[in-house]
Design a protein around this motif. Structure first.
Motif: not given
Length: 239
Positions: A158-165
């Motif tokens: 979430q902090v790295l602005d990545l997609d949710v698993v």
């Protein structure tokens, strides 16, 4: 602009000086505010980066394994030494390996350090889970870290602005990373290199000795050849 006086040259110069001074003060205040905001932003970025780096390292420590025994053994060093001593006493040759005990101890130490970092820099949920795991270890009960690992993974993404698993992806339960025994391999490589270096030195000495022997033989042979040729010539003149 109402109080500006352009009727004479001194009044014009004083008016321009006042405008320049006001403009300079305004620019200075703006630069100071921008510098303060930039320094605060850089400090916040450093704090975020340090926090992420620490939590990512804790995630790798607590969730670096998918197979084997995923529980953390809370046995302390004194108990491990007594267990190892009993194993050595029961062994026939006295050379029973103690890698399992040492490995469990190193895993526990790494997990304790990771839990300490999470208690320091984690979120409220992460701190609660880490404190619960630390309490279980202090009480001498085995600990599973999968729930804490999942929380860390979701927070970091979430902090790295990545997609949710994706929910349809089945991820096996994760446990502490098993420490790698690289010390013995390094020593073995160093010993092999030393042996090769010593062998090369010995071989070089042998080659030097052989070359010296060849030079000595060539010198003796040439000396003998010159001496016999001189004797033949003297005998020829004599006759």
């Amino acid at each position: 602009m109402r109080n500006l006086d352009f009727s004479s040259l001194p009044a014009l110069l004083s008016t321009l000086f006042g405008l320049a001074l006001i403009t300079l003060i305004g620019v200075g205040v703006r630069l100071l505010a921008m510098q303060t905001i930039q320094q605060r932003r850089e400090r916040e970025n450093r704090q975020i980066n340090e926090r992420l780096r620490t939590l990512i390292a804790a995630y790798k420590t607590l969730g670096g394994s998918f197979t084997g025994n995923l529980a953390v053994d809370p046995t302390h060093l004194g108990d491990l030494r007594r267990r190892a001593a009993s194993i050595d006493a029961d062994a026939a040759d006295g050379g029973e390996p103690k890698t399992n005990s040492d490995r469990a101890r190193r895993v526990r130490d790494a997990v304790e350090a990771a839990l300490s970092d999470i208690i320091l820099l984690g979120t409220e949920e992460q701190v609660r889970l880490a404190a619960k795991a630390a309490g279980e270890l202090a009480a001498g009960r085995p600990v599973h870290t999968h729930e804490l690992v999942v929380t860390l993974r979701d927070f970091i993404r979430q902090v790295l602005d990545l997609d949710v698993v994706p929910g349809d992806v089945a991820i096996p339960k994760q446990g502490p990373a098993r420490p790698s025994a690289s010390g013995g391999r390094g020593k073995g490589d160093g010993g092999a290199k030393d042996d090769a270096r010593q062998g090369g030195g010995k071989g070089g000495g042998g080659m030097a000795a052989g070359a010296g022997g060849l030079g000595f033989g060539a010198g003796v042979g040439s000396g003998l050849g010159v001496g016999s040729a001189a004797d033949d010539e003297s005998e020829h003149h004599h006759f």
